[in-house]
Every structure is written in structure tokens, then in C-alpha cells.
Write a protein that holds these residues in place. Structure first.
Motif, PDB file in Angstrom:
ATOM      1  N   UNK A 172       0.122  14.864 -31.823  1.00 51.92           N
ATOM      2  CA  UNK A 172      -1.324  14.729 -31.745  1.00 51.92           C
ATOM      3  C   UNK A 172      -1.784  15.274 -30.388  1.00 51.92           C
ATOM      4  N   UNK A 173      -2.920  15.922 -30.383  1.00 53.26           N
ATOM      5  CA  UNK A 173      -3.481  16.455 -29.144  1.00 53.26           C
ATOM      6  C   UNK A 173      -4.734  15.675 -28.779  1.00 53.26           C
ATOM      7  N   UNK A 174      -4.828  15.268 -27.514  1.00 53.59           N
ATOM      8  CA  UNK A 174      -6.001  14.513 -27.071  1.00 53.59           C
ATOM      9  C   UNK A 174      -7.078  15.442 -26.537  1.00 53.59           C
ATOM     10  N   UNK A 175      -8.299  14.937 -26.544  1.00 56.60           N
ATOM     11  CA  UNK A 175      -9.415  15.642 -25.918  1.00 56.60           C
ATOM     12  C   UNK A 175      -9.531  15.118 -24.497  1.00 56.60           C
ATOM     13  N   UNK A 176      -9.366  15.960 -23.480  1.00 58.06           N
ATOM     14  CA  UNK A 176      -9.411  15.491 -22.097  1.00 58.06           C
ATOM     15  C   UNK A 176     -10.688  14.690 -21.800  1.00 58.06           C
ATOM     16  N   UNK A 177     -10.486  13.520 -21.207  1.00 56.33           N
ATOM     17  CA  UNK A 177     -11.609  12.684 -20.810  1.00 56.33           C
ATOM     18  C   UNK A 177     -12.166  11.799 -21.904  1.00 56.33           C
ATOM     19  N   UNK A 178     -11.568  11.838 -23.106  1.00 52.52           N
ATOM     20  CA  UNK A 178     -12.074  11.036 -24.217  1.00 52.52           C
ATOM     21  C   UNK A 178     -10.911  10.465 -25.013  1.00 52.52           C
ATOM     22  N   UNK A 179     -10.809   9.136 -25.050  1.00 55.12           N
ATOM     23  CA  UNK A 179      -9.733   8.503 -25.798  1.00 55.12           C
ATOM     24  C   UNK A 179     -10.012   8.574 -27.295  1.00 55.12           C
ATOM     25  N   UNK A 180      -8.971   8.765 -28.075  1.00 57.12           N
ATOM     26  CA  UNK A 180      -9.088   8.898 -29.531  1.00 57.12           C
ATOM     27  C   UNK A 180      -9.339   7.522 -30.144  1.00 57.12           C
ATOM     28  N   UNK A 181     -10.523   7.353 -30.742  1.00 54.19           N
ATOM     29  CA  UNK A 181     -10.901   6.059 -31.298  1.00 54.19           C
ATOM     30  C   UNK A 181     -10.025   5.606 -32.441  1.00 54.19           C
ATOM     31  N   UNK A 182      -9.574   6.539 -33.283  1.00 54.06           N
ATOM     32  CA  UNK A 182      -8.717   6.176 -34.412  1.00 54.06           C
ATOM     33  C   UNK A 182      -7.365   5.656 -33.928  1.00 54.06           C
ATOM     34  N   UNK A 183      -6.829   6.292 -32.895  1.00 48.86           N
ATOM     35  CA  UNK A 183      -5.560   5.831 -32.338  1.00 48.86           C
ATOM     36  C   UNK A 183      -5.740   4.476 -31.664  1.00 48.86           C
ATOM     37  N   UNK A 184      -6.819   4.316 -30.914  1.00 44.11           N
ATOM     38  CA  UNK A 184      -7.076   3.033 -30.253  1.00 44.11           C
ATOM     39  C   UNK A 184      -7.118   1.892 -31.260  1.00 44.11           C
ATOM     40  N   UNK A 185      -7.779   2.116 -32.374  1.00 40.86           N
ATOM     41  CA  UNK A 185      -7.876   1.081 -33.408  1.00 40.86           C
ATOM     42  C   UNK A 185      -6.502   0.798 -34.005  1.00 40.86           C
ATOM     43  N   UNK A 186      -5.719   1.840 -34.225  1.00 40.20           N
ATOM     44  CA  UNK A 186      -4.401   1.676 -34.834  1.00 40.20           C
ATOM     45  C   UNK A 186      -3.458   0.876 -33.943  1.00 40.20           C
ATOM     46  N   UNK A 187      -3.487   1.128 -32.633  1.00 40.40           N
ATOM     47  CA  UNK A 187      -2.486   0.551 -31.725  1.00 40.40           C
ATOM     48  C   UNK A 187      -2.961  -0.727 -31.040  1.00 40.40           C
ATOM     49  N   UNK A 188      -4.135  -1.206 -31.374  1.00 43.47           N
ATOM     50  CA  UNK A 188      -4.703  -2.371 -30.695  1.00 43.47           C
ATOM     51  C   UNK A 188      -3.729  -3.550 -30.710  1.00 43.47           C
ATOM     52  N   UNK A 189      -3.344  -4.004 -29.511  1.00 41.81           N
ATOM     53  CA  UNK A 189      -2.482  -5.163 -29.372  1.00 41.81           C
ATOM     54  C   UNK A 189      -1.053  -4.962 -29.860  1.00 41.81           C
ATOM     55  N   UNK A 190      -0.628  -3.741 -30.090  1.00 38.95           N
ATOM     56  CA  UNK A 190       0.712  -3.488 -30.638  1.00 38.95           C
ATOM     57  C   UNK A 190       1.799  -3.911 -29.659  1.00 38.95           C
ATOM     58  N   UNK A 191       2.920  -4.347 -30.198  1.00 39.02           N
ATOM     59  CA  UNK A 191       4.058  -4.721 -29.352  1.00 39.02           C
ATOM     60  C   UNK A 191       4.737  -3.487 -28.769  1.00 39.02           C
ATOM     61  N   UNK A 192       4.898  -2.447 -29.576  1.00 42.33           N
ATOM     62  CA  UNK A 192       5.522  -1.199 -29.124  1.00 42.33           C
ATOM     63  C   UNK A 192       4.658  -0.031 -29.591  1.00 42.33           C
TER      64      UNK A 192
END
Length: 269
Positions: A172-192
Motif C-alpha cells: 500500500x502507498x500512503x499519501x504524504x501528510x495524510x493518514x489513510x482512514x480505511x487503514x486507521x479504522x481497520x487497525x484501531x486498537x490492534x494487538x499486532x
């Protein structure tokens, strides 16, 4: 979970790749009695040999995408040649334009490969879904998915089992200066949280559009989402053991507890 392949793009060998390994992407996850495999890079060959030692097995194999470094080990996965093994294969980036079975058939066809997909005596089941769907391949085993920014598309996975969670987000490629909202939602509170860290921040601008990210972006995502442990993954083949040692030092200075994936590494949430 155990890492069987941690490289991206191309497998590599030599004394400079001994500590971290040179096989391409393959991750084994054990959720109670269930065996889950993510990607079929060259690392899947070793996993398959290990599984086959105990006879027939039941496996769910999930692809992030079907670029060559993530599928090239598929024809060498031993359980596929055991008639009594039960293999289910999943992908979320191809539908509705093509199917996973069609795509893998293209890999295993002349002039690229001498035998067709039908050689698999296990007769695997092929499942196409759309990234963003939630899967439940086994009772109580929840797998959430999300689309990733990668050429020809890719899928990120979150495995939830008995209150523990592992996220596998690579290619996956990120957009500089902007966190990916879909990834943030997916990994929220994840152990690993396993993340595509192909490039350093210094290298990244030279490879814009290639579909990969940096360990620094992984740290930013982990911090913003409250993910516990960040795992650096999908190492560029030009990054030898000494280079990866340097990344480990820098990443732990920025986010203590960060792990650099290496072949054979076992982690438990």
C-alpha cells in the motif's frame, strides 16, 4: 503467528540476507485449531513442507493481491498435492473483472509454467470477495478487510479471535501528510500491526506510484490508531541485514517495541 517470508518484490539470497531472510511474503496464523495463511510468496514452500509432515490439513489461504512476488510459491505448496487436504483460497481485489481461479490459471500456464492449476489433487475452493467485506471462514473467527492503495489493487486484513487481533497491511502507498482512514479504522486498537515498510522516508519520493510505504508511516498509523505492536514488513531486496539492523534501531528510537520481521519470527498477541 510465524513469518515464512518477509521480502517484497523479489526473493534474494546470499550471506548478506541470512539474519532477516530472502523469501517473499508469507505469514502463518494459528487461531485455535484453525490454520490461516496470508500470501503465497516463496516463503510458502517451507510452510507447506512443515504442514505436510502431519498428513492432510485444512488451510485458508488469503491473498493481499496477485502480483508475482505474492503468488509465485503457490505451485510449491505441498498440501495442494494431498487429495484429502482441504484448502480454501481467498482474494478481495479481483471481483468483478476476473476471478482468483482465472488469475492463478494464468500463472500456471505455458509458456510460464509447465503444469496447469488442475494438477492440485486437493481440489481447492476459490472464493472471491470485495475488499471492505467482513469474512467469517470459521465459527468465531472474524476477518475484516479493507482496500489498499496499490497498482491493480490490494487488500488489508484484520484477524480477530477470542479478544486478540492481528492486522496484515502490506503493498500500500500512503499519501504524504495524510493518514489513510480505511487503514486507521481497520487497525484501531490492534494487538499486532504488520505494515508495508519497503522504503525509508529518504527513499520514498523516488518511488512514488510504485505502491509501497515506509516504516515511519507505519509508526504514525499505529500511534493514531492505538495499535500496540508495529511490525516492519515487506523489506526491499536492496536492504541487506546491516541495513535492516539500522532500520530496527531507528524505528525503536521513534516507537519503542517496534519489531522488524524476519523469517522464523513467532509472535503471539
Amino acid at each position: 503467528m510465524r513469518f515464512w517470508g518477509v521480502r517484497g518484490s523479489l526473493s534474494c539470497s546470499g550471506p548478506e540476507y541470512v539474519r532477516y531472510g530472502g523469501n517473499t511474503s508469507c505469514l502463518e496464523v494459528r487461531a485455535g485449531p484453525h490454520v490461516l495463511v496470508f500470501d503465497a510468496g516463496t516463503g510458502i514452500r517451507g510452510l507447506g513442507r512443515k504442514l505436510a509432515e502431519n498428513g492432510a490439513c485444512e488451510v485458508d489461504l488469503f491473498f493481499t493481491h496477485t502480483h508475482i512476488d505474492h503468488v509465485v510459491g503457490m505451485p510449491f505448496f505441498s498440501p495442494l498435492y494431498q487429495p484429502t487436504s482441504k484448502i480454501r483460497v481467498w482474494a478481495g481485489h479481483l471481483k468483478p473483472h476476473r476471478t482468483l481461479k482465472e488469475s492463478l490459471s494464468g500463472l500456471m500456464s505455458e509458456p510460464f509454467f509447465p503444469v496447469p492449476l488442475e494438477i492440485f489433487s486437493a481440489k481447492p475452493d476459490y472464493h472471491d470477495f470485495i475488499a471492505g467485506e467482513t469474512l467469517e471462514p470459521r465459527p468465531g473467527l472474524k476477518i475484516r478487510t479493507c482496500p489498499l492503495n496499490h497498482p491493480n489493487e490490494a487488500t488489508g486484513y484484520r484477524i480477530d479471535w477470542q479478544g486478540k487481533s492481528i492486522c496484515y497491511v502490506t503493498d500500500c502507498e500512503h499519501a504524504p501528510g495524510k493518514l489513510d482512514g480505511a487503514i486507521l479504522e481497520l487497525i484501531k486498537g490492534a494487538d499486532i500491526f504488520i505494515y508495508d515498510s519497503t522504503y525509508t522516508e529518504e527513499e520514498f519520493p523516488r518511488f512514488a506510484g510504485w505502491g509501497h510505504s515506509t516504516w515511519s508511516e507505519g509508526a504514525r498509523l499505529a500511534d493514531a490508531a492505538g495499535a500496540k505492536q508495529l511490525v516492519i514488513f515487506h523489506h526491499d531486496p536492496s536492504h541487506d541485514d546491516d541495513f535492516m539492523d539500522g532500520i530496527a534501531v531507528a524505528a525503536n528510537a521513534q516507537r519503542p517495541g517496534t519489531v522488524v520481521a524476519r523469517e522464523g519470527l513467532v509472535l503471539t498477541p
